[in-house]
Design a protein around this motif. Structure first.
Motif, PDB file in Angstrom:
ATOM      1  N   PHE A 198       0.135   4.253  13.034  1.00 27.25           N
ATOM      2  CA  PHE A 198      -1.101   3.578  12.461  1.00 27.25           C
ATOM      3  C   PHE A 198      -1.819   4.657  11.508  1.00 27.25           C
ATOM      4  O   PHE A 198      -1.978   5.812  11.979  1.00 27.25           O
ATOM      5  N   TYR A 199      -2.353   4.199  10.500  1.00 26.22           N
ATOM      6  CA  TYR A 199      -3.432   4.807   9.791  1.00 26.22           C
ATOM      7  C   TYR A 199      -4.459   3.860   9.052  1.00 26.22           C
ATOM      8  O   TYR A 199      -3.914   2.899   8.645  1.00 26.22           O
ATOM      9  N   SER A 200      -5.652   4.477   8.984  1.00 29.20           N
ATOM     10  CA  SER A 200      -6.589   3.695   8.285  1.00 29.20           C
ATOM     11  C   SER A 200      -7.457   4.747   7.575  1.00 29.20           C
ATOM     12  O   SER A 200      -8.242   5.430   8.455  1.00 29.20           O
ATOM     13  N   GLN A 262     -12.266  -3.228   7.601  1.00 26.71           N
ATOM     14  CA  GLN A 262     -10.900  -2.693   8.171  1.00 26.71           C
ATOM     15  C   GLN A 262     -10.103  -4.084   8.760  1.00 26.71           C
ATOM     16  O   GLN A 262      -8.964  -4.031   8.259  1.00 26.71           O
ATOM     17  N   LEU A 265      -8.982  -6.255   5.535  1.00 31.75           N
ATOM     18  CA  LEU A 265      -7.903  -5.636   4.901  1.00 31.75           C
ATOM     19  C   LEU A 265      -6.731  -5.173   5.502  1.00 31.75           C
ATOM     20  O   LEU A 265      -5.423  -5.626   4.845  1.00 31.75           O
ATOM     21  N   ILE A 266      -6.640  -5.070   6.611  1.00 37.39           N
ATOM     22  CA  ILE A 266      -5.348  -5.014   7.433  1.00 37.39           C
ATOM     23  C   ILE A 266      -4.751  -6.226   7.881  1.00 37.39           C
ATOM     24  O   ILE A 266      -3.540  -6.490   7.638  1.00 37.39           O
ATOM     25  N   ILE A 268      -5.125  -9.119   6.385  1.00 36.83           N
ATOM     26  CA  ILE A 268      -4.598  -9.717   5.005  1.00 36.83           C
ATOM     27  C   ILE A 268      -3.480  -9.187   4.514  1.00 36.83           C
ATOM     28  O   ILE A 268      -2.615  -9.789   3.982  1.00 36.83           O
ATOM     29  N   ALA A 269      -3.225  -7.645   4.430  1.00 40.04           N
ATOM     30  CA  ALA A 269      -2.213  -7.153   3.567  1.00 40.04           C
ATOM     31  C   ALA A 269      -0.979  -7.263   4.575  1.00 40.04           C
ATOM     32  O   ALA A 269       0.117  -7.346   4.290  1.00 40.04           O
ATOM     33  N   ASN A 270      -0.971  -7.174   6.028  1.00 37.41           N
ATOM     34  CA  ASN A 270      -0.160  -7.342   7.114  1.00 37.41           C
ATOM     35  C   ASN A 270       1.142  -6.574   6.857  1.00 37.41           C
ATOM     36  O   ASN A 270       2.288  -7.258   6.631  1.00 37.41           O
ATOM     37  N   ILE A 271       0.903  -5.304   6.586  1.00 41.89           N
ATOM     38  CA  ILE A 271       1.939  -4.366   6.490  1.00 41.89           C
ATOM     39  C   ILE A 271       2.324  -3.632   7.774  1.00 41.89           C
ATOM     40  O   ILE A 271       1.473  -3.503   8.842  1.00 41.89           O
ATOM     41  N   GLU A 273       3.209  -0.938   9.085  1.00 35.73           N
ATOM     42  CA  GLU A 273       2.588   0.386   9.656  1.00 35.73           C
ATOM     43  C   GLU A 273       1.167   0.054  10.397  1.00 35.73           C
ATOM     44  O   GLU A 273       0.660   0.629  11.306  1.00 35.73           O
ATOM     45  N   GLU A 274       0.520  -0.821   9.663  1.00 44.53           N
ATOM     46  CA  GLU A 274      -1.274  -0.994  10.111  1.00 44.53           C
ATOM     47  C   GLU A 274      -1.177  -2.088  11.135  1.00 44.53           C
ATOM     48  O   GLU A 274      -1.908  -2.001  12.025  1.00 44.53           O
TER      49      GLU A 274
END
Lengths: 392, 478
Positions: A198-200, A262, A265-266, A268-271, A273-274
């Motif tokens: 994880f990174y944010s 936070q 954005l995480i 909705i982008a649904n990638i 890593e996050e």
């Protein structure tokens, strides 16, 4: 107005020390049976309280940087709270010693695939020696700054030299960037690195937002308590509480803003890593905890704090502040604990004992540092003005 | 009670900030001085107005060409499908943030230094938001259908995509514009009444009279006015945050490296306030001289604004730092490449200009000499706006021009139409601004009068902002 050095609080210190000893003792006992569980409970308690102490320092420095005059009457309390960072340096040792149980990059856990690759990549940053050096640096900054501000202010009690205020204003402004960076990287180290991949980028601001809200709450509770005890000699007026209440309102909203940004954005982008960070928290028994936070860390306190009447009555405002401390703990728990028990929260008695133990120690330490000097910075050239503070 | 207020001499006490009002004007003097530029246009106004009108002509030309040729007249094309259209939109919207911040948030924070500059900054906000709105409007390609962006039941059966932050932008920006306009207009009403009462010529009086909405200044009217003003301030405060937050969502909801990062919302807001204050300084430094407002817009105001610039500039720098660190920390090669490409790729000069203007340059404001030198501040404020434009260029263009698939990489170049629309909006913005200072008081006169009374009543004891030392006392000291 005459304010003599504060000599009371013996009983309060006694109680807080007893709570600290009992809490930390029971946590140690818990650790004897289940070291891993107790250590995680301890990490929650530690990051909860140390964040408040550092955020209090940031609040103090922001007041100095802004040349704010109205908070002078409550400033001594705010100067003493960050002194507890010295205590937290000692309390950090269990986290450091237990790092292998807490952080996936430090422990013997076997990772695979992408997670392992990410760990490999971050090795030069996430390794125990560097982790320790960084923590030492954070504590050096926090302890150094908090002691400087306290020392100057105490010196001013005697001399009344306005030059000391000027020094504090300058260091307050100049030191804030360093505080922002240390708190951010502490959040990355102590919270974000709990997840291998994880990174944010907002994570440091998130830790700041919650801690700052809680620090304002602690200040309100301390001010309301001190007013009852008469340690301020009647220096605090309802106008001070009104403004503190407004700050609490603003930063309750700020926390929600950062938390929501936070999340949105995480989500909705649904990638890959996050998004697992939220997947864990949006599933099963963790979901109600998140919903609870949205409602009771934001919606309810926000509408309650809109009331002018509540903000101007310390007896009422302190309960809202106490509630903020409770939900802040839930927030920290929600950030940290899913790493240990992803399926559902498994409350353990050490959760409570560690929280009360660390908190009791911090309160006892702070009260002890408050004793023996006047609880109001009597030498401050702005004090008279702060006492008269009553905006329309 | 009439108390003389200290004039020139800077405060002896280093803890005391400078005065907010120079000298001791009475209400009549303030009225005459602050309305003067409406009754007697300053020399050079006509010349500036002509230049601005020329710039507006350029805008009209650019838009006409765009409508005749289509969006193909612009330089953007796949993969850089978004370029000047959105760069300039974000830039202008950002500039439009200072006004509401000054008028609403500083009001709630009880900051008295906002008083002389709020009118000015709010007008700037409105005109900046108008420029911003133009870009998406033209970029939709067929602006005559722009109303499709609003959700309304129609036989067409077409609804906007509510999942898109671009639609949220429509709501956020139009709400922001409406509330800002109301706030600005509400503040103007007492001054419009003053204009109605003092203007020469029947027609002027009638026009100002219509806009003054029958204001008589009764206690009852003032009471309602106060409540409305405070309520609008409360409403406008979340809007300041929401607009640029949603603008940041335009990028951050995507998965594109360089766009998708969680720090964007607060970092965009900080950047917006940064550029907004820079623009206020760019305009106010010459304006206070040309319009003769030096008595009420003092060095104290300017210095305080440079401190805001420093603070928000540091927040922007924090954003850059965290973004770069996390790009490395992520271990994601695409994420890392974006930042390497920004610093060393074809757009590297723009990147380094951005770093210089937004990160290095504001650091001069740690020093009092820089904070009080008007020339230095003015140059820095212009450069900061250049830097903030570069920031949007870097975010938008560098992220798009080289994304995941090297075979689709390309280079973006703006065309002359792009440039003429950008410079045209600067012309149009100036055009509107010059009209504003020609026909309306640039400073909120009633609020300044109120502040002056407060300062006089409290004297030096009022501390924080009351620097009005009775003249007698000062004389006795000297």
């Amino acid at each position: 107005m005459k304010i003599s050095p504060w000599q009371g609080g013996g009983r309060a210190i006694g109680i807080a020390t007893a709570v600290a000893v009992a809490g930390l003792g029971l946590t140690a006992l818990g650790a004897a049976f289940d070291p891993r569980r107790a250590l995680w409970a301890y990490l929650v308690a530690f990051t909860d309280w140390v964040g408040i102490a550092v955020a209090a320092l940031i609040l103090l420095m922001s007041f100095h940087a802004a040349n704010a005059r109205w908070p002078v009457a409550v400033r001594r309390v705010l100067e003493v709270i960050p002194l507890s960072t010295a205590l937290f340096l000692v309390l950090f040792l269990p986290v450091l010693l237990g790092a292998r149980e807490l952080f996936p990059w430090a422990g013997p856990q076997q990772l695979a695939g992408e997670a392992q690759r990410a760990m490999e990549h971050r090795k030069s940053w996430l390794n125990l020696p560097f982790f320790t050096v960084r923590a030492a640096f954070y504590f050096a900054v926090w302890i150094g700054f908090s002691h400087l501000f306290h020392r100057w202010s105490v010196e001013q009690d005697r001399s009344g030299a306005p030059g000391l205020s000027l020094k504090a204003h300058r260091l307050g402004a100049g030191g804030l960037p360093l505080l922002a960076l240390t708190l951010t990287f502490a959040a990355f180290d102590w919270w974000m690195s709990l997840t291998p991949q994880f990174y944010s980028t907002i994570f440091g601001v998130y830790y700041f937002a919650g801690s700052f809200d809680a620090a304002i709450a602690v200040l309100i509770i301390a001010a309301a308590w001190g007013r009852r005890e008469g340690i301020f000699g009647g220096a605090l007026t309802t106008a001070h509480f009104h403004s503190l209440g407004k700050l609490l309102l603003a930063f309750t909203a700020f926390w929600a803003y950062i938390a929501f940004s936070q999340f949105l954005l995480i989500w909705i982008a649904n990638i890959p890593e996050e998004v697992p960070w939220y997947q864990v928290r949006n599933r099963g028994a963790w979901l109600p905890v998140g919903v609870f936070l949205a409602l009771f860390h934001f919606v309810v306190p926000f509408f309650v704090l809109l009331s002018r009447r509540i903000k101007r009555e310390p007896e009422k405002l302190q309960w809202v502040a106490a509630w903020i401390l409770v939900v802040h703990f839930v927030d920290v728990y929600w950030v940290v604990m899913p790493h240990l028990s992803p399926a559902a929260p498994h409350p353990h008695f050490t959760d409570l004992t560690a929280l009360l133990g660390v908190g009791g120690a911090a309160v006892a330490f702070t009260l002890w540092r408050l004793r023996g000097r006047s609880a109001v910075p009597v030498g401050d050239p702005y004090l008279q003005e702060s006492l008269r503070y009553d905006p329309r | 009670m009439s108390v003389e207020i200290r004039t020139l001499a800077p405060p002896v006490d280093p803890l005391e900030p400078g005065p907010l009002i120079l000298g001791a004007p009475d209400d009549g003097e303030l009225n005459r001085e602050l309305l003067e530029h409406v009754y007697h246009p300053r020399r050079g106004w006509a010349l500036l107005f002509l230049v601005a009108a020329g710039g507006t002509g350029l805008l009209v030309l650019g838009i006409t060409v765009t409508l005749l040729v289509g969006i193909g007249a612009w330089g953007n094309n796949i993969p850089v499908a978004w370029a000047f259209g959105i760069i300039n939109f974000v830039w202008w919207i950002g500039i439009g943030h200072a006004g509401t911040l000054i008028s609403a948030i500083l009001l709630l924070f009880q900051q008295k230094w906002r008083t002389s500059i709020n009118r000015f900054a709010e007008a700037m906000t409105l005109f900046a938001v108008m420029q911003a709105g133009l870009f998406p409007l033209i970029h939709v390609g067929r602006p005559w259908f722009a109303y499709w962006l609003f959700p309304y039941p129609a036989t067409l059966g077409v609804w906007p995509n509510f999942k898109s932050p671009l639609i949220w932008d429509v709501f956020a920006v139009s709400t922001y514009f409406t509330v800002s306009l109301l706030f600005w207009y509400l503040g103007l009403i007492p001054d419009l009444a003053a204009l109605r009462d003092t203007a020469r010529g029947v027609w002027r009086r009638r026009v100002y009279g219509v806009f003054a909405l029958g204001w008589r200044g009764s206690a009852r009217a003032w009471r309602h006015y106060r409540i409305a003003y405070l309520l609008l301030a409360g409403l406008a405060t979340p809007l300041v945050l929401s607009v640029h937050t949603i603008v940041s969502f335009d990028f951050a909801v995507a998965q594109l490296p360089g766009w998708h990062t969680t720090i964007f919302p607060p970092y965009f807001v900080a950047g917006a306030v940064f550029s907004g204050f820079a623009m206020v300084l760019t305009l106010i430094i010459p304006a206070r001289k040309l319009l003769g407002l030096e008595r009420v817009i003092t060095l104290r105001h300017v210095e305080t604004m440079t401190k805001v610039l420093l603070a928000t500039g540091l927040m922007v720098a924090y954003g850059y730092l965290v973004e770069h660190f996390i790009a490395w920390y992520s271990g994601n090669p695409y994420e890392q490449y974006v930042f390497i490409n920004r610093a060393t790729g074809p757009y590297a000069p723009v990147y380094w200009l951005m770093i210089f203007c937004n990160v290095v340059l504001p650091q001069i404001f740690w020093f009092k000499q820089a904070r009080t030198s008007l020339v230095v501040i003015w140059v820095a404020s212009v450069l900061i706006n250049v830097g903030m434009w570069c920031e949007r260029f870097i975010i938008i263009v560098t992220s798009l021009h080289r994304d995941f698939l090297p075979s689709s990489w390309s280079i973006y170049k703006p065309t002359w139409v792009d440039w003429s629309i950008l410079f045209g909006t600067i012309g149009f913005f100036s055009f509107l601004f010059l009209l504003f200072v020609r026909f309306l008081p640039a400073v909120a006169i009633t609020e300044v009068k109120e502040l002056r009374h407060e300062l006089a009543a409290h004297g030096p004891a009022a501390g924080h902002d009351a620097v009005g030392v009775p003249l007698a006392e000062e004389e006795s000291q000297s």
